[in-house]
Design an enzyme around this catalytic site. Structure first.
Site, PDB file in Angstrom:
ATOM      1  CG  HIS A 116      60.075  18.051  41.490  1.00 17.87           C
ATOM      2  ND1 HIS A 116      60.880  18.974  42.119  1.00 17.87           N
ATOM      3  CD2 HIS A 116      59.615  17.251  42.466  1.00 17.87           C
ATOM      4  CE1 HIS A 116      60.916  18.728  43.408  1.00 17.87           C
ATOM      5  NE2 HIS A 116      60.142  17.687  43.650  1.00 17.87           N
ATOM      6  CG  HIS A 163      63.108  12.034  48.698  1.00 16.70           C
ATOM      7  ND1 HIS A 163      63.250  12.686  49.901  1.00 16.70           N
ATOM      8  CD2 HIS A 163      62.476  12.900  47.864  1.00 16.70           C
ATOM      9  CE1 HIS A 163      62.728  13.899  49.805  1.00 16.70           C
ATOM     10  NE2 HIS A 163      62.264  14.060  48.583  1.00 16.70           N
ATOM     11  CG  HIS A 205      55.879  14.975  43.689  1.00 10.23           C
ATOM     12  ND1 HIS A 205      55.588  15.993  44.563  1.00 10.23           N
ATOM     13  CD2 HIS A 205      57.236  14.793  43.777  1.00 10.23           C
ATOM     14  CE1 HIS A 205      56.688  16.403  45.162  1.00 10.23           C
ATOM     15  NE2 HIS A 205      57.701  15.702  44.692  1.00 10.23           N
ATOM     16  CG  ASP A 225      57.954  13.422  47.766  1.00  9.75           C
ATOM     17  OD1 ASP A 225      58.215  14.615  47.952  1.00  9.75           O
ATOM     18  OD2 ASP A 225      56.882  12.897  48.119  1.00  9.75           O
TER      19      ASP A 225
END
Length: 295
Positions: free
Chosen positions: A162, A257, A158, A107
């Site tokens: 966020h 990540h 994504h 991510d």
């Protein structure tokens, strides 16, 4: 002389009219917003939702990438058909297969500190991976976003900022998903559809349905490394490796990540990646992208 003066006045009027039609001088771009919050994964291990899928996943090499568009180029994502059938209605926690394969996913939201290290390791080891980018990430770190796409890795959506999507209206959820896709295409040239990951793993039946109708398949994870928590969370590169290897199973989806911890600036996921790869290979696993889930 009078004729020349009239011609000049006519030309000036035409130029003024043209500027008015275009809205005048270009306005400055939007002020830079705050970076999205550091991604907080959900439960370390999530039981997969029931699935009727029987098609085994196949190994895939990194996907080819179209030539990136210049940054700032407007690019609306192609219309995507709604998701139906076996892929609909779920936030997938693993790839349905009995083969010893693992999907490494990363991510990208808060920062791009570990991108060079992660890409170098993946290239050196010949391992494909999937990267979920936020719209703010590609805006704030366009060079890093382009480097991921240029290396041939699969990119997913994504959201733009966020947020917790379960707290938003349907219109706002669609904007977060489709707006992020537009930004990703504009900067990297790669369409993220149909892969999508909910920020914070914050999903419910309503938001999954909205994502499906927008043409996206939500993909969660089997195990989160928690590397993003840094030393304050009592995490180390060794802990990251142990978590991934302990959760190893056919079709495992690993969440890592690309950013550093905002407090101590550690990059435990990147530091652990070589040992994660070698440890999984020692157990007989090979690697693929999440294209195996949706193809």
């Amino acid at each position: 002389m009078r004729t020349t003066r009239i011609a000049r006045l006519a030309l000036a009027g035409a130029v003024a009219a043209g500027l008015a039609a275009c809205g005048g001088a270009p306005s400055p771009g939007p002020p830079p917003g705050m970076q999205p919050a550091t991604v907080a994964p959900g439960p370390p291990s999530v039981t997969p939702a029931p699935s009727t899928a029987t098609t085994p996943a196949s190994g895939l090499s990194p996907t080819s990438v179209p030539a990136p568009r210049p940054s700032g180029t407007s690019a609306a994502p192609p219309a995507a058909p709604g998701v139906t059938g076996r892929l609909a209605g779920q936030d997938w926690t693993s790839i349905p297969t009995t083969r010893p394969v693992v999907a490494l996913t990363f991510d990208a939201g808060a920062n791009a500190d570990a991108v060079p290290s992660i890409l170098a390791t993946l290239r050196r080891q010949g391992v494909p991976a999937t990267f979920f980018l936020t719209g703010n990430f590609v805006r704030d770190f366009p060079a890093a976003a382009r480097s991921i796409a240029a290396a041939g890795f699969r990119i997913g959506d994504h959201t733009i900022t966020h947020p917790y999507l379960t707290q938003l209206s349907e219109t706002a959820v669609r904007h977060e998903i489709l707006g992020a896709a537009q930004q990703i295409i504009s900067v990297t040239g790669q369409n993220p559809a149909p892969l999508f990951r909910f920020p914070f793993g914050d999903a419910d039946a309503r938001t999954i349905t909205i994502a499906n109708r927008a043409g996206y398949v939500p993909v969660r994870w089997t195990v989160g490394t928690l590397g993003w928590e840094g030393t304050a969370g009592h995490i180390s590169a060794s802990v990251v490796v142990s978590r991934v290897l302990a959760a190893a199973r056919p079709g495992e989806i690993v969440l890592m990540h690309v950013g550093s911890n905002p407090g101590d600036h550690t990059t435990f996921d990147a530091d652990a990646l070589p040992r994660v790869i070698s440890g999984l290979r020692a157990q007989g696993y090979s690697f693929l992208t999440l294209e195996a889930l949706v193809s």
